[in-house]
Each structure stands twice: as structure tokens, then as C-alpha cells.
Design a protein around this motif. Structure first.
Motif, short mmCIF file in Angstrom:
data_model
loop_
_atom_site.label_atom_id
_atom_site.label_comp_id
_atom_site.label_asym_id
_atom_site.label_seq_id
_atom_site.Cartn_x
_atom_site.Cartn_y
_atom_site.Cartn_z
N LEU A 9 0.83 -1.21 0.00
CA LEU A 9 0.00 0.00 0.00
C LEU A 9 0.86 1.26 0.00
O LEU A 9 0.56 2.24 -0.69
CB LEU A 9 -0.90 0.02 1.24
CG LEU A 9 -2.28 -0.60 1.12
CD1 LEU A 9 -3.10 -0.32 2.36
CD2 LEU A 9 -3.01 -0.09 -0.12
N LEU A 10 1.96 1.21 0.77
CA LEU A 10 2.85 2.37 0.83
C LEU A 10 3.42 2.69 -0.54
O LEU A 10 3.48 3.85 -0.96
CB LEU A 10 4.01 2.08 1.79
CG LEU A 10 3.90 2.62 3.21
CD1 LEU A 10 5.15 2.27 3.99
CD2 LEU A 10 3.67 4.13 3.22
N LEU A 26 -3.93 3.14 5.84
CA LEU A 26 -2.52 3.44 6.11
C LEU A 26 -2.39 4.37 7.32
O LEU A 26 -1.58 4.14 8.22
CB LEU A 26 -1.88 4.12 4.90
CG LEU A 26 -1.36 3.22 3.78
CD1 LEU A 26 -0.87 4.08 2.62
CD2 LEU A 26 -0.24 2.34 4.28
N SER A 27 -3.21 5.39 7.31
CA SER A 27 -3.16 6.37 8.39
C SER A 27 -3.47 5.71 9.74
O SER A 27 -2.76 5.92 10.72
CB SER A 27 -4.15 7.50 8.08
OG SER A 27 -4.19 8.40 9.13
N VAL A 45 4.86 11.19 8.63
CA VAL A 45 4.05 11.71 7.52
C VAL A 45 2.58 11.75 7.93
O VAL A 45 1.91 12.79 7.82
CB VAL A 45 4.19 10.82 6.27
CG1 VAL A 45 3.40 11.42 5.12
CG2 VAL A 45 5.64 10.68 5.90
N PHE A 46 2.10 10.61 8.43
CA PHE A 46 0.68 10.52 8.75
C PHE A 46 0.37 11.32 10.02
O PHE A 46 -0.71 11.90 10.15
CB PHE A 46 0.26 9.05 8.85
CG PHE A 46 0.41 8.37 7.53
CD1 PHE A 46 -0.58 8.48 6.56
CD2 PHE A 46 1.57 7.66 7.21
CE1 PHE A 46 -0.43 7.89 5.32
CE2 PHE A 46 1.72 7.07 5.97
CZ PHE A 46 0.73 7.17 5.02
N ALA A 47 1.36 11.37 10.92
CA ALA A 47 1.17 12.19 12.12
C ALA A 47 1.05 13.66 11.73
O ALA A 47 0.22 14.40 12.26
CB ALA A 47 2.35 12.00 13.07
N LEU B 123 -5.11 19.05 -0.29
CA LEU B 123 -6.50 18.65 -0.49
C LEU B 123 -6.68 17.15 -0.33
O LEU B 123 -7.69 16.67 0.18
CB LEU B 123 -6.97 19.08 -1.89
CG LEU B 123 -7.07 20.59 -2.10
CD1 LEU B 123 -7.35 20.90 -3.56
CD2 LEU B 123 -8.15 21.19 -1.23
N ARG B 124 -5.66 16.40 -0.75
CA ARG B 124 -5.79 14.95 -0.69
C ARG B 124 -5.42 14.41 0.69
O ARG B 124 -6.21 13.75 1.34
CB ARG B 124 -4.88 14.31 -1.76
CG ARG B 124 -4.93 12.81 -1.80
CD ARG B 124 -6.26 12.31 -2.29
NE ARG B 124 -6.29 10.86 -2.37
CZ ARG B 124 -7.25 10.16 -2.94
NH1 ARG B 124 -8.27 10.78 -3.50
NH2 ARG B 124 -7.22 8.85 -2.97
N ASP B 125 -4.21 14.69 1.13
CA ASP B 125 -3.71 14.00 2.32
C ASP B 125 -4.19 14.62 3.63
O ASP B 125 -4.22 13.95 4.65
CB ASP B 125 -2.17 13.98 2.30
CG ASP B 125 -1.67 12.90 1.35
OD1 ASP B 125 -2.45 11.97 1.06
OD2 ASP B 125 -0.53 12.99 0.89
#
Lengths: 189, 171
Positions: A9-10, A26-27, A45-47, B123-125
Motif C-alpha cells: 500500500l505504501l 494506512l493512516s 508523515v501521517f502524524a 487537499l488529498r492528504d
């Protein structure tokens, strides 16, 4: 979700090919507790995105102030923000300046032409003067659009006007007719 | 559409618009001004709002245009992109527990991207828009958006790789 699925997925994620659902998965994975060592580098990144979504407007009176403005608009009072007002002044003063410039130019040139026309009544030279003048005016109007760089070309108009003054002198010193065709015609007669 | 209906439909968007404006302008007060101006413009078109497929998309487009105007009118950029680059180049130590530096680094890395890519990744993430909606807001086709998004995400990955190498060197 298994580690290898996350890795796939990454990869998809960095290629821009994941769906919103996959991105959410993913998040959830990276914001949750158990992230394997070798994937931990992706955690920030997600943080970061999660944190960014929490940003909110500071101004607590915002809705109240806006409501007041909108109500005023409804009542027919046009509200122009200061920014807008300034740019409008520039806009209109620009138009005013260009109108002044154009009328000013037209008047100066037209007056010269009329004066010349008034001094001598002979049909020949008035015709020539007229064509010269209209040529000159066409030249002016044609070049006005080219902007300041081309203003130098206005010197050509000066030349044209000097020529007209020459015709004027010729006429005063009598019967030397400028156009060679006319000279040949009259000599034949 | 009366004032109460309008407020009900549009006010919930305020933070979304604010985040978008803040991302582009990097200046909270300017961003708030832009959101206010966007709402005023929407209110001026209130009779026609029903004709639009999505009021939200229209609000985002209006915000985007106002931001781009503001950026264009700027004589000096608020913060020098070069400073951002330098911070990223010399990323401070990254510890596993505290991500705040690298998160700051990611924000700055986004800031060094071209405007289109900044808007798209935001906008996406962050806001979680579908590609179709993003296409409407930034006025690009979906393929071009995927390409831009991938570039933006990879730019961030480069940054992560760099800090990871640093981590390894330390251990």
C-alpha cells in the motif's frame, strides 16, 4: 493488516494510486501503536497530516463579524474591503489619465492641421495638406497602441508637418506646382 | 437563500477554507481575511448558489483564487523558501518519541513544492478529497493530479530517507 500488505500500500501511496479508503487504512496503521521498526520512518508523515487537520481559525468572533457584514450587504450597502477600494482607485485613475492623454494629443495635432488649412485656400494644396494630415493622424493612431517605446516615432509627424509648411511657402511664392504630373499636364496645355 | 440558510450551508466550511488559505499564504491573519472575503463573494452570488453542483467546491475555488491573487500582489515573500530549504538540509536530530522536528520539516518540504503540488497534497492528504473533487478545485485532469501528488509525496519521502540515514549513522 499484514506488514507486507502495508508495504504494498505504501508503494502505491507514493505513486499516487491509492484510494481514500486505502489511505485511511494506512493512516490508521501508522497512527496506531504497533509499527514495525523498518516502517517507522513513515510514521511522521501521517502524524503530520493528522495534526494539520486539527488547525482551526483563531478568531472566535469570526462568525459574528461576518454575519454583521453579510446583513449589511443584504440591506443594500455595498461593502468593499480596503484592498479592493485601493485597487479601484488605481483602476479608474489609469483610465482617466489615458483619456486625458489621448484627447490632449488629438487636440494639438488637429489644431496645427486646421491652421494650415486656413492659411491657403487653393484646392490643390488643401488636398495635399488634408491627405498629409490624415496620413499623419493615421500614423499617430496606429502607433498609440504600441506603447511608450514607440512614442519616438511621433517625430515622423513633426516631419510631415514641416513638409506642409514647405507647401505653404511654395504656394505663397506662386505657381510652382509640387506634383510633377500636374506640371507636365499644364506645360502641355 | 436567506442569511440563516446561507450560514448553515457555508459556515461549517470555515476551518477547511482557513486551512487551505493558511497552507498557501503561511499567514494566519491574511488567511482569515481571505476566508471572510470568500464568504462575502459567495453571499453576493447567493441567488445562484443552487445552480452549482457543490457549494463546497465553489467555496474552495474562490478561496484558491483569492490566495493566488494575494501571492501575486506580494512584493516580498513572507518567508524565504531558501530558509525552508536550509532547515530541511540540516534537519535536526530525529528521536523516535518526538516527531515534532521532522513534522515541521515535512511542512517546510511541502512549502518548497510548486503551488499546484502544495494545493493537491493538502487537499488529498489532509482534507481527504476525492480526485474528482480536486480536479474541480485546481482545474486539472485527474491523471495530472496523480502525477503531481506522487511527486509531492516522493519529495517528502526523500526527506524521511535523509533523516533515517542520519539515525543509522548515530546508532
Amino acid at each position: 493488516m499484514t506488514t507486507s500488505e502495508i508495504e504494498q500500500l505504501l508503494e502505491k501511496y507514493y505513486e499516487g494510486n491509492t484510494t481514500l479508503q486505502e489511505e485511511e487504512a494506512l493512516s490508521d496503521f501508522f497512527l496506531g501503536g504497533d509499527v514495525p521498526e523498518h516502517l517507522a520512518m513513515h510514521k511522521p508523515v501521517f502524524a503530520c497530516f493528522d495534526e494539520a487537520l486539527k488547525l482551526e481559525m483563531q478568531d472566535t468572533d469570526f462568525e459574528q463579524k461576518l454575519g454583521f457584514i453579510l446583513q449589511n450587504i443584504k440591506a443594500g450597502n455595498e461593502v468593499v474591503s480596503p484592498d479592493n477600494r485601493r485597487s479601484r482607485i488605481f483602476y479608474f485613475s489609469g483610465i482617466a489619465a489615458s483619456i486625458l492623454l489621448i484627447t490632449g494629443l488629438l487636440f494639438t495635432f488637429k489644431q496645427d492641421v486646421f491652421n494650415l488649412n486656413g492659411k491657403h485656400q487653393g484646392s490643390m494644396s488643401t488636398e495635399i495638406a488634408y491627405t498629409n494630415a490624415s496620413e499623419a493622424l493615421l500614423l499617430v493612431s496606429g502607433n498609440l497602441n504600441h506603447g511608450l517605446q514607440h512614442v519616438e516615432r511621433l517625430q515622423m509627424v513633426d516631419k510631415a508637418i514641416k513638409n506642409m509648411e514647405l507647401f505653404n511657402k511654395f504656394y505663397q511664392y506662386q505657381t510652382i506646382i509640387i506634383n510633377p504630373d500636374e506640371v507636365s499636364k499644364t506645360s502641355k496645355k | 437563500m436567506d442569511l440563516r440558510e446561507f450560514q448553515k450551508a457555508v459556515y461549517p466550511l470555515k476551518n477547511k477554507l482557513f486551512r487551505f488559505a493558511q497552507r498557501m499564504l503561511e499567514h494566519s491573519e491574511e488567511a482569515e481575511d481571505v476566508v471572510q472575503e470568500a464568504f462575502i463573494r459567495l453571499w453576493n452570488r447567493r441567488e445562484k448558489l443552487d445552480q452549482y453542483r457543490s457549494v463546497e467546491a465553489l467555496a474552495m475555488i474562490t478561496t484558491k483564487n483569492l490566495c493566488l491573487d494575494k501571492i501575486k500582489a506580494r512584493r516580498h515573500p513572507v518567508e524565504n523558501i531558501e530558509n525552508h530549504r536550509q532547515f530541511i538540509e540540516n534537519m535536526p536530530e530525529v528521536t523516535r518519541e518526538d516527531h515534532s522536528d521532522i513534522i515541521h520539516g515535512i511542512h517546510l518540504a511541502i512549502k518548497t513544492l510548486p503551488e499546484q503540488q502544495q494545493m493537491i497534497i493538502h487537499l488529498r492528504d489532509i482534507e481527504g478529497y476525492e480526485f474528482e473533487e480536486i480536479a474541480e478545485i485546481v482545474d486539472m485532469n485527474e491523471n495530472a493530479i496523480r502525477v503531481a501528488l506522487s511527486r509531492a509525496r516522493k519529495r517528502i519521502r526523500e526527506l524521511l530517507n535523509k533523516s533515517k540515514e542520519y539515525d543509522y549513522q548515530r546508532n
